[in-house]
Each structure stands twice: as structure tokens, then as C-alpha cells.
Design an enzyme around this catalytic site. Structure first.
Site, short mmCIF file in Angstrom:
data_model
loop_
_atom_site.label_atom_id
_atom_site.label_comp_id
_atom_site.label_asym_id
_atom_site.label_seq_id
_atom_site.Cartn_x
_atom_site.Cartn_y
_atom_site.Cartn_z
N HIS A 1 15.52 23.83 14.62
CA HIS A 1 14.12 24.24 14.43
C HIS A 1 13.30 23.10 13.80
CE1 HIS A 1 11.04 27.41 13.08
NE2 HIS A 1 10.69 26.33 12.43
N GLU A 2 13.84 22.50 12.74
CA GLU A 2 13.09 21.45 12.03
C GLU A 2 12.94 20.19 12.88
OE1 GLU A 2 11.40 22.40 9.64
OE2 GLU A 2 12.51 24.25 9.36
N HIS B 1 10.16 20.31 15.32
CA HIS B 1 8.83 20.00 14.77
C HIS B 1 8.52 18.51 14.93
CE1 HIS B 1 7.31 23.64 12.89
NE2 HIS B 1 8.46 23.87 12.28
N GLN C 1 4.37 19.36 9.51
CA GLN C 1 3.78 20.62 9.03
C GLN C 1 2.85 20.42 7.83
OE1 GLN C 1 7.85 22.71 8.95
NE2 GLN C 1 6.40 24.37 9.35
N CYS D 1 8.58 30.65 10.76
CA CYS D 1 8.13 29.30 10.46
C CYS D 1 6.92 29.39 9.54
CB CYS D 1 7.74 28.62 11.77
SG CYS D 1 7.17 26.93 11.56
N LEU D 2 6.87 28.50 8.55
CA LEU D 2 5.74 28.52 7.61
C LEU D 2 4.43 28.19 8.33
CD1 LEU D 2 7.31 26.80 4.47
CD2 LEU D 2 6.91 29.24 4.85
N GLY E 1 13.33 25.48 5.49
CA GLY E 1 13.17 24.14 6.05
C GLY E 1 11.70 23.81 6.20
NI NI Z 1 9.02 25.69 11.35
#
Ligand code: NI
Length: 169
Positions: free
Chosen positions: A134-135, A138, A50, A92-93, A45
């Protein structure tokens, strides 16, 4: 095009994103680039903040970059959570080389708009429910590490500080 992914503690990750008002060619291009970036980073995701775009847009594919079978592009997503509280490992990236158990709700009813402007509604459970929560976090400037206990978060922050010091400035 693969986009650079912002990393914690970049302050842009802590901002609340604004709604997408119009599905313009720029938004379509951004969604395509985010999808490519997610797959390239081996992620499941990615949210627009991000990649430095403060917009309520996320891409999700829990089938992963090998299969690419379950892509969701969600514009202005809204979640209604239900069920038990469950904890699962998340990464997470924007927080490389770190994962931790996070407690989330079991189910998420998702309402959004797709790239054609059509309403989307589905019920997520399992890993997909974790991923949408999670997304969407953000989009409100919340990272999964913001949901850790104070002790665990303190350990992570000390580790990152040490790493930053080791890599010099
Ligand atoms: Ni993330």
C-alpha cells in the site's frame, strides 16, 4: 511536528515520487514528522507524497500508535512480490472514512535504505506485506482505491461528490 495529510482527489497524490538522493537533516526531520503524523492519525503507514513531498520515503508501524514497537523507515524501497493473491480490508489517511477490500500479493521482499544510509532487507508477510505494498503504491501515485473494481470505485466517487456538494464550496 504533525503535518497536514493530503486528501484524495489532490493531484499531488497521483504523482510518481523521485528517489531520495541524500539523507540530509531535512530528510531525517521529514521522517520524524511523518512518523508523528502517522501515529497521530491512528495509521499504520504513511508515504511522503501524502504530506506533499514527492520523495520515495515511507514510514510503517503495523503495531499501531499504542504500541509503537515495529517502526520501519524505508528510503527508496523496492519490492519483489510473490505468493498468492489475497484480499484484505484497507484504509488510508488520504481517503478518510472509507475502507475496502483490496487484492494484493501474499509476500513482499523489501529492499531499502534506512536513515543511517544502511541497506535494509526483510521479507514481509501478513499485514506487513499488505502495508508495504500500500505505501509503496503511494510512491508511484497509486491509491488503494485505484485498485478497486470499476463499480466499487464509481460508488465511492459518487459518494465523495455528494459529500463535497453537501459541505458546500
Ligand atoms: Ni495510504
Amino acid at each position: 511536528m504533525i503535518l497536514p495529510v493530503l486528501q484524495y482527489p489532490d493531484p499531488r497524490l497521483a504523482r510518481k515520487a523521485v528517489a531520495v538522493e541524500e539523507i540530509s537533516p531535512r530528510i531525517r526531520a521529514l521522517a520524524a514528522d511523518m512518523t508523528e503524523t502517522m501515529y497521530a492519525g491512528d495509521g499504520v503507514g504513511l508515504a511522503a507524497p501524502q504530506v506533499g513531498e514527492s520523495l520515495r520515503l515511507v514510514v510503517i508501524d503495523i503495531s499501531g500508535p499504542e504500541r509503537r514497537e515495529d517502526l520501519h523507515v524505508l528510503i527508496n524501497p523496492v519490492l519483489t512480490l510473490s505468493g498468492e493473491e489475497l484480499s484484505a480490508d484497507e484504509g488510508c489517511l488520504s481517503v478518510p472514512d472509507y475502507s475496502a477490500r483490496v487484492t494484493r500479493r501474499e509476500f513482499a521482499a523489501v529492499r531499502a535504505v534506512d536513515l543511517e544510509g544502511r541497506p535494509v532487507a526483510f521479507n514481509a508477510s501478513g499485514r506487513l506485506a499488505v502495508c508495504v505494498q500500500h505505501e509503496c503504491d503511494h510512491l508511484d501515485g497509486v491509491l488503494f482505491i485505484d485498485r478497486l473494481s470499476r463499480m466499487k470505485r464509481g460508488m465511492l466517487d459518487r459518494r465523495l461528490k455528494k459529500k463535497a456538494a453537501e459541505h458546500g464550496r
